[in-house]
Design a protein around this motif. Structure first.
Motif, PDB file in Angstrom:
ATOM      1  N   GLY A  39      -0.013  14.515  -8.329  1.00 13.55           N
ATOM      2  CA  GLY A  39       0.195  14.565  -6.889  1.00 13.55           C
ATOM      3  C   GLY A  39      -0.458  13.366  -6.230  1.00 13.55           C
ATOM      4  N   MET A  40      -0.591  13.413  -4.918  1.00 16.27           N
ATOM      5  CA  MET A  40      -1.216  12.318  -4.184  1.00 16.27           C
ATOM      6  C   MET A  40      -2.715  12.362  -4.430  1.00 16.27           C
ATOM      7  SD  MET A  40      -0.508  11.265  -0.219  1.00 16.27           S
ATOM      8  CE  MET A  40       1.253  11.366  -0.502  1.00 16.27           C
ATOM      9  N   LEU A  41      -3.267  11.273  -4.935  1.00 12.94           N
ATOM     10  CA  LEU A  41      -4.664  11.241  -5.355  1.00 12.94           C
ATOM     11  C   LEU A  41      -5.628  11.430  -4.194  1.00 12.94           C
ATOM     12  CD1 LEU A  41      -6.756  10.853  -7.582  1.00 12.94           C
ATOM     13  CD2 LEU A  41      -6.463   8.373  -7.331  1.00 12.94           C
ATOM     14  N   PHE A  42      -5.300  10.854  -3.033  1.00 20.58           N
ATOM     15  CA  PHE A  42      -6.195  10.945  -1.882  1.00 20.58           C
ATOM     16  C   PHE A  42      -5.519  11.673  -0.735  1.00 20.58           C
ATOM     17  CE2 PHE A  42      -8.663   7.933  -4.144  1.00 20.58           C
ATOM     18  CZ  PHE A  42      -9.919   7.874  -3.550  1.00 20.58           C
ATOM     19  N   ARG A  43      -6.293  12.474  -0.036  1.00 20.99           N
ATOM     20  CA  ARG A  43      -5.896  13.057   1.239  1.00 20.99           C
ATOM     21  C   ARG A  43      -6.843  12.449   2.267  1.00 20.99           C
ATOM     22  NH1 ARG A  43      -0.895  15.149   0.436  1.00 20.99           N
ATOM     23  NH2 ARG A  43      -0.851  16.291  -1.533  1.00 20.99           N
TER      24      ARG A  43
ATOM     25  N   GLU B 288       0.851  -1.192   0.000  1.00 20.72           N
ATOM     26  CA  GLU B 288       0.000   0.000   0.000  1.00 20.72           C
ATOM     27  C   GLU B 288       0.884   1.239   0.000  1.00 20.72           C
ATOM     28  OE1 GLU B 288      -3.906  -0.617   2.397  1.00 20.72           O
ATOM     29  OE2 GLU B 288      -2.320  -1.601   3.559  1.00 20.72           O
ATOM     30  N   PHE B 289       0.513   2.211  -0.825  1.00 16.92           N
ATOM     31  CA  PHE B 289       1.247   3.472  -0.901  1.00 16.92           C
ATOM     32  C   PHE B 289       0.348   4.615  -0.437  1.00 16.92           C
ATOM     33  CE2 PHE B 289       3.925   0.943  -3.618  1.00 16.92           C
ATOM     34  CZ  PHE B 289       5.192   1.475  -3.419  1.00 16.92           C
ATOM     35  N   GLU B 290       0.958   5.568   0.197  1.00 21.97           N
ATOM     36  CA  GLU B 290       0.223   6.712   0.732  1.00 21.97           C
ATOM     37  C   GLU B 290      -0.622   7.377  -0.353  1.00 21.97           C
ATOM     38  OE1 GLU B 290       3.383   8.240   4.153  1.00 21.97           O
ATOM     39  OE2 GLU B 290       3.415   9.137   2.164  1.00 21.97           O
ATOM     40  N   GLY B 291      -1.905   7.554  -0.063  1.00 24.54           N
ATOM     41  CA  GLY B 291      -2.781   8.316  -0.942  1.00 24.54           C
ATOM     42  C   GLY B 291      -3.094   7.684  -2.273  1.00 24.54           C
ATOM     43  N   THR B 292      -2.814   6.378  -2.437  1.00 23.88           N
ATOM     44  CA  THR B 292      -2.967   5.743  -3.749  1.00 23.88           C
ATOM     45  C   THR B 292      -3.683   4.405  -3.622  1.00 23.88           C
ATOM     46  OG1 THR B 292      -0.842   6.723  -4.359  1.00 23.88           O
ATOM     47  CG2 THR B 292      -1.739   5.052  -5.838  1.00 23.88           C
ATOM     48  N   PRO B 293      -4.939   4.307  -4.092  1.00 19.93           N
ATOM     49  CA  PRO B 293      -5.634   3.021  -4.024  1.00 19.93           C
ATOM     50  C   PRO B 293      -5.065   2.036  -5.052  1.00 19.93           C
ATOM     51  CG  PRO B 293      -6.967   4.609  -5.225  1.00 19.93           C
ATOM     52  CD  PRO B 293      -5.765   5.354  -4.708  1.00 19.93           C
ATOM     53  N   LEU B 294      -4.888   0.786  -4.639  1.00 17.96           N
ATOM     54  CA  LEU B 294      -4.448  -0.252  -5.564  1.00 17.96           C
ATOM     55  C   LEU B 294      -5.572  -1.234  -5.880  1.00 17.96           C
ATOM     56  CD1 LEU B 294      -0.824  -1.137  -4.353  1.00 17.96           C
ATOM     57  CD2 LEU B 294      -1.531   0.398  -6.184  1.00 17.96           C
ATOM     58  N   SER B 295      -6.666  -1.145  -5.134  1.00 18.55           N
ATOM     59  CA  SER B 295      -7.796  -2.032  -5.391  1.00 18.55           C
ATOM     60  C   SER B 295      -8.364  -1.775  -6.782  1.00 18.55           C
ATOM     61  CB  SER B 295      -8.889  -1.805  -4.345  1.00 18.55           C
ATOM     62  OG  SER B 295     -10.134  -2.284  -4.789  1.00 18.55           O
ATOM     63  N   ARG B 296      -8.510  -2.847  -7.575  1.00 19.38           N
ATOM     64  CA  ARG B 296      -9.060  -2.685  -8.926  1.00 19.38           C
ATOM     65  C   ARG B 296     -10.507  -2.213  -8.880  1.00 19.38           C
ATOM     66  NH1 ARG B 296      -6.851  -8.447 -10.913  1.00 19.38           N
ATOM     67  NH2 ARG B 296      -7.747  -8.912  -8.876  1.00 19.38           N
ATOM     68  N   ARG B 297     -11.240  -2.677  -7.901  1.00 19.45           N
ATOM     69  CA  ARG B 297     -12.634  -2.226  -7.760  1.00 19.45           C
ATOM     70  C   ARG B 297     -12.684  -0.728  -7.509  1.00 19.45           C
ATOM     71  NH1 ARG B 297     -15.371  -0.594  -3.758  1.00 19.45           N
ATOM     72  NH2 ARG B 297     -13.775  -1.248  -2.262  1.00 19.45           N
ATOM     73  N   ARG B 298     -11.817  -0.242  -6.607  1.00 15.76           N
ATOM     74  CA  ARG B 298     -11.803   1.184  -6.290  1.00 15.76           C
ATOM     75  C   ARG B 298     -11.344   2.002  -7.491  1.00 15.76           C
ATOM     76  NH1 ARG B 298     -13.719   5.168  -5.113  1.00 15.76           N
ATOM     77  NH2 ARG B 298     -13.101   6.646  -3.496  1.00 15.76           N
TER      78      ARG B 298
ATOM     79  N   SER C 250      -5.051  17.199  -7.275  1.00 12.64           N
ATOM     80  CA  SER C 250      -3.960  16.222  -7.338  1.00 12.64           C
ATOM     81  C   SER C 250      -3.307  16.122  -8.714  1.00 12.64           C
ATOM     82  CB  SER C 250      -4.468  14.842  -6.910  1.00 12.64           C
ATOM     83  OG  SER C 250      -5.534  14.410  -7.735  1.00 12.64           O
ATOM     84  N   LEU C 251      -3.871  16.775  -9.696  1.00 12.31           N
ATOM     85  CA  LEU C 251      -3.246  16.801 -11.017  1.00 12.31           C
ATOM     86  C   LEU C 251      -3.181  18.242 -11.496  1.00 12.31           C
ATOM     87  CD1 LEU C 251      -2.158  14.657 -13.043  1.00 12.31           C
ATOM     88  CD2 LEU C 251      -4.264  14.943 -14.310  1.00 12.31           C
ATOM     89  N   SER C 252      -1.973  18.724 -11.760  1.00 11.66           N
ATOM     90  CA  SER C 252      -1.795  20.106 -12.203  1.00 11.66           C
ATOM     91  C   SER C 252      -0.918  20.135 -13.437  1.00 11.66           C
ATOM     92  CB  SER C 252      -1.174  20.947 -11.082  1.00 11.66           C
ATOM     93  OG  SER C 252       0.084  20.411 -10.704  1.00 11.66           O
ATOM     94  N   THR C 253      -0.839  21.285 -14.067  1.00  9.30           N
ATOM     95  CA  THR C 253      -0.022  21.453 -15.271  1.00  9.30           C
ATOM     96  C   THR C 253       0.864  22.681 -15.118  1.00  9.30           C
ATOM     97  OG1 THR C 253      -1.733  20.452 -16.670  1.00  9.30           O
ATOM     98  CG2 THR C 253      -0.061  21.769 -17.771  1.00  9.30           C
ATOM     99  N   VAL C 254       2.131  22.518 -15.456  1.00 12.19           N
ATOM    100  CA  VAL C 254       3.092  23.625 -15.426  1.00 12.19           C
ATOM    101  C   VAL C 254       3.476  23.945 -16.870  1.00 12.19           C
ATOM    102  CG1 VAL C 254       5.375  24.374 -14.699  1.00 12.19           C
ATOM    103  CG2 VAL C 254       3.968  22.976 -13.158  1.00 12.19           C
ATOM    104  N   SER C 255       3.344  25.195 -17.252  1.00 10.17           N
ATOM    105  CA  SER C 255       3.679  25.629 -18.613  1.00 10.17           C
ATOM    106  C   SER C 255       4.981  26.420 -18.597  1.00 10.17           C
ATOM    107  CB  SER C 255       2.565  26.502 -19.192  1.00 10.17           C
ATOM    108  OG  SER C 255       1.365  25.770 -19.279  1.00 10.17           O
ATOM    109  N   GLY C 256       5.705  26.339 -19.696  1.00 10.90           N
ATOM    110  CA  GLY C 256       6.941  27.097 -19.779  1.00 10.90           C
ATOM    111  C   GLY C 256       7.601  26.979 -21.123  1.00 10.90           C
ATOM    112  N   LEU C 257       8.873  27.370 -21.184  1.00 14.41           N
ATOM    113  CA  LEU C 257       9.673  27.299 -22.401  1.00 14.41           C
ATOM    114  C   LEU C 257      10.791  26.275 -22.215  1.00 14.41           C
ATOM    115  CD1 LEU C 257      10.107  31.094 -23.288  1.00 14.41           C
ATOM    116  CD2 LEU C 257       8.687  29.421 -24.493  1.00 14.41           C
ATOM    117  N   VAL C 258      11.116  25.581 -23.290  1.00 13.37           N
ATOM    118  CA  VAL C 258      12.184  24.589 -23.246  1.00 13.37           C
ATOM    119  C   VAL C 258      13.113  24.821 -24.426  1.00 13.37           C
ATOM    120  CG1 VAL C 258      10.947  22.831 -24.599  1.00 13.37           C
ATOM    121  CG2 VAL C 258      12.661  22.119 -22.917  1.00 13.37           C
TER     122      VAL C 258
END
Length: 575
Positions: free
Chosen positions: A521-525, A334-344, A533-541
């Protein structure tokens, strides 16, 4: 210091302070650095007090930096020092399996193809494979596919591909659904021996009986009655829900798994491999009990939630005169904030909270591969952190990040990415082409950056600068801020190299292109999904990025390791 240039000593002090911090979790110490400086400049020993003073100044500054800044600065002024072998802890050895001997160990991977493979399955597969290697044993890949309603054809391949990606090799493969006639013959044997009985009670009645330890009225019927009902089930005369076959266990047992559980039921649903050929299907406990025996499994390595079912499966085999395996059980992964159950996970997809089985916030193998985790890191994680004990463990993602970073760092090219870019106009234009290495210590070649009168730096750095401040543009020049203007900064290029106290930042030239980085990011708090928990960073490369193939990893300096997901889009792996 009459025979040694004081500036050389200062540069040496800075170099070795950075190296010392790089090797010791970000914190340098004066004594070892003084020794390195004197070894490099023996003539400075005559003025040891001034050496110590220079080292103290360098150490004090270096110890204000984070690990990324230490690596960034060291990679510019002394990249050869980063190539030295880092200290590694002694590799943990797998504990011995009880009753195991070389060449006589048979193990199995028993996935149920009812969802996509997740990291728990990967770790379980690696444990079994490592023991197979340790003992020179035999490993089965055996699909537990006797519940037609859950099984889907695409999930079989998910496990095959996932285990292959992890480096797990198996010696033979089979499907539990291939042995239906074998299950029927063993069921008939147990019916005749009085070990099974046919029951027509409703699910509610059975649940009440098992909870209270009460006997079903069908339990005491003679074997001929049960055989006749069994034949009717096989012929299709009984519909789903009209009858089941139950194990005659111990109704008073503290282990409720032994209280006459269902071992066969009618399922009116096509199977992805068998179609409508069968309607009477064994439950998990009966199928796995038979398969572990016929496959010759000597040791069952599995997570501890199955522990209470061991006794039932052993009793099924004992009544049939079949051999029982040795059980080695351990806690679930089990990992923090991350469900591994296929049902979940399936629920999260249906609710639109995540975007599919490969959403980078998930713990599926598809998500881990997409995000940039490596099979080598998973294997090292298992060897370093997994204990074969049933006590519950909640793992931190930071552990896996650290191992994966160690694996990918020596082979990952560095590039400059500037989030939230701010323009810097150079009052004295450079008009140069800078050759920049793709890796500070590995021989990966270099890329060219053409610089004119404009560069871009990260917004977080630009917002802190004011007239008179000085910073270093890595591999390029030191600059002094002259003025802040709308949309950017005016600066003067001073030349020179890294200096103690001078911040080093990444930059990109004017000929750069837009890029987005998806940051999971971490899916669950706690128990609640985090909408942020999901963000986007824009910039130049820098322009070189266009040559990076999709699926390849890079390290954007002072940002983190990322994987190219599509043209113009990366996924953040970890710092």
């Amino acid at each position: 210091m009459d025979t040694v240039n004081p500036e050389e000593v200062k540069r040496s002090a800075l170099k070795w302070a950075l190296k010392n911090a790089f090797d010791h979790d970000g914190k340098a110490q004066v004594g070892p650095v003084v020794s390195k400086v004197i070894a490099e400049h023996p003539g400075s020993k005559a003025s040891i007090s001034r050496v110590v003073e220079a080292v103290k100044e360098a150490v004090e500054w270096v110890n204000t930096l984070d690990k990324t800044a230490i690596e960034t600065t060291l990679s510019e002024i002394a990249p050869e020092l980063m190539a030295e072998e880092r200290r590694r802890s002694e590799e943990r050895r797998l504990p011995e399996l009880p009753g195991a001997s070389a060449g006589a160990v048979v193990l199995r991977l028993p996935p149920e193809p009812s969802g996509y493979m997740h990291l728990g399955h990967a770790f379980h597969g690696l444990i079994n494979y490592l023991y197979r290697e340790k003992y020179g044993g035999f490993l089965w890949l055996r699909f537990e596919d006797t519940n037609p309603r859950k099984v889907r054809a695409e999930y079989y391949d998910s496990y095959r591909e996932g285990f292959r990606w992890c480096g797990v090799k198996w010696d033979a493969e089979k499907n539990n659904s291939d042995d239906m006639d074998l299950y029927y013959s063993y069921a008939e044997m147990l019916l005749e021996l009085g070990g099974l009985y046919v029951c027509s009670c409703s699910q509610e009645e059975m649940a009440k009986q098992r909870a209270e330890g009460a006997e079903c009225s069908h339990r005491s019927m003679d074997a001929s009655w049960h055989m006749e009902k069994w034949d009717r089930m096989l012929s299709g005369a009984m519909r789903e829900g009209e009858a089941v076959v139950r194990f005659k266990g111990d109704l008073q047992s503290q282990n409720t798994a032994l209280r006459d559980p269902v071992l066969f039921r009618v399922v009116e649903h096509p199977h992805p491999l068998k179609g409508d050929r069968y309607t009477v299907w064994p439950t998990y406990d009966f199928a796995v009990a038979i398969q572990d025996a016929v496959c010759g499994v000597t040791h069952v390595l599995r997570t501890s939630e199955f522990m209470f079912r061991d006794e039932l499966q052993d009793q099924i085999r004992q009544r049939l005169g079949l051999r029982n395996p040795v059980y080695v059980e351990y806690s679930r992964f089990e990992f923090e904030g991350t469900p591994l159950s296929r049902r979940r996970i399936r629920e999260l997809i249906e609710q639109g909270i995540v975007r599919g089985w490969d959403d980078p916030r998930l713990g599926t193998v598809a998500a881990a591969r997409r995000r940039g985790f490596t099979p080598e890191a998973l294997r090292e994680f298992v060897k370093s952190y997994v204990a074969l004990t049933p006590s519950r463990k909640l793992y931190s993602w930071d552990l896996l990040y650290a191992i994966n970073r160690r694996v990918i760092d020596p082979k990952t090219p560095r590039l400059f990415f500037v989030p939230d870019p701010r323009r810097v106009v150079l009052k004295n234009p450079m008009a140069v082409k800078v050759s920049v290495p793709l890796h500070p210590s590995a021989d990966m070649g270099s890329r060219a950056l053409e610089v004119g009168d404009t560069v871009f730096i990260p917004g977080r750095d630009a917002d802190l600068l004011k007239p008179g401040d000085r910073v270093r543009l890595k591999y390029l020049t030191n600059i002094r801020i002259l003025d802040r203007v709308e949309g950017g900064i005016v600066a003067e290029a001073e030349g020179g190299g890294p200096e103690p106290g001078l911040q080093v930042i990444q930059w990109v030239p004017e000929k750069s292109h837009r890029l987005e980085v998806i940051v999971p990011g971490m899916l669950f708090r706690g128990e609640v999904p985090d909408p942020q928990s999901l963000s986007t960073v824009s910039g130049l490369v820098e322009a070189y990025e266009a040559s990076v193939p999709v699926g390849s990893a890079v390290q954007f300096e002072r940002f983190g390791y990322c994987v190219k997901d599509a043209a113009g889009v990366y996924i953040f792996t970890h710092p």
